[in-house]
Design an enzyme around this catalytic site. Structure first.
Site: not given
Length: 254
Positions: A139, A176
């Site tokens: 984006r 993560e």
């Protein structure tokens, strides 16, 4: 759907990187107020506005003490911030339960709010001698090119692995679970150039941190990072190594 985002505009006054106050600052504050880079935040909801100090990402040597702040009422709020915030759709439990997804596709459908977003960034970075706008996939590719065109800079895409056809340099960063990389074409930037790193949102900060490291490895001066939205509870700005961060809207991540 009603957006749960707060309005947030972080601006700079005396930062030597930026020189004179930006047009955004002039819109929001009277000349009697003096504040350091990223030290003042306007946070508003539908009923009130208050001022509070914002934790700076700059080093203490670069950031003088906050000296003055004052309450303002809604008539002094830049209406563009409210328009941008209300155009961002919040989608609960996407892409997994517990996540409040900040959907900027609805912002892109609102031509006025989209233009306001670009204008606020352009007002901040115009005349700051920035030669590179580096957009983070994906984006960052939406907001970066119009900003680059407006300020007379080149746009450099920072892409995921195996997306760029030419010779690349890469920077690995932690997720993560596991790691990922961000890549840039060799020769896209030159030592000594001044760069702005742009993305739609900062969450944990890993991707922006990798983009900064990648540019600095080849001798580029990263002036600032800029995002439309910040999820402050995820503390992403703490990973930027003291680099300044400019954001428009504060969202809720959970």
């Amino acid at each position: 759907m009603q957006s749960s985002s707060k309005f947030l505009l972080c601006s700079s006054n005396s930062n030597p990187l930026f020189g004179s106050p930006s047009a955004v600052t002039a819109t929001l504050l009277p000349s009697c107020l003096r504040f350091p880079p990223l030290s003042l935040t306007i946070i508003a909801n539908s009923s009130s506005i208050r001022f509070k100090p914002l934790r700076s990402t700059a080093s203490s040597s670069d950031s003088p003490q906050f000296t003055e702040m004052a309450s303002k009422d809604s008539k002094d709020q830049d209406p563009r911030i409210a328009r941008i915030s209300s155009a961002i759709r919040i989608i609960p439990d996407f892409p997994k339960p517990g996540i409040m997804f900040q959907d900027i596709t609805t912002l892109l459908l609102d031509t006025k709010a989209f233009k306001d977003t670009i204008d606020l960034f352009v007002e901040r970075y115009r005349d700051q001698n920035i030669s590179v706008v580096a957009g983070v996939e994906a984006r960052g590719f939406i907001f970066g090119p119009p900003i680059a065109l407006a300020i007379g800079a080149k746009f450099v895409p920072m892409r995921k692995p195996k997306k760029l056809p030419g010779e690349v340099i890469s920077e690995e960063y932690s997720l993560e679970y596991g790691t990922d990389k961000i890549e840039m074409h060799v020769g896209a930037v030159q030592p000594g150039e001044r760069a702005l790193v742009i993305d739609d949102l900062i969450a944990t900060g890993g991707t922006l941190c990798a983009a900064i490291k990648l540019l600095e490895r080849v001798g580029v001066n990263v002036v600032e990072c800029a995002c439309v939205i910040e999820l402050p509870e995820l503390k992403g700005r703490e990973k930027l190594g003291g680099k300044s961060l400019f954001i428009l809207v504060e969202g809720e991540g959970a």
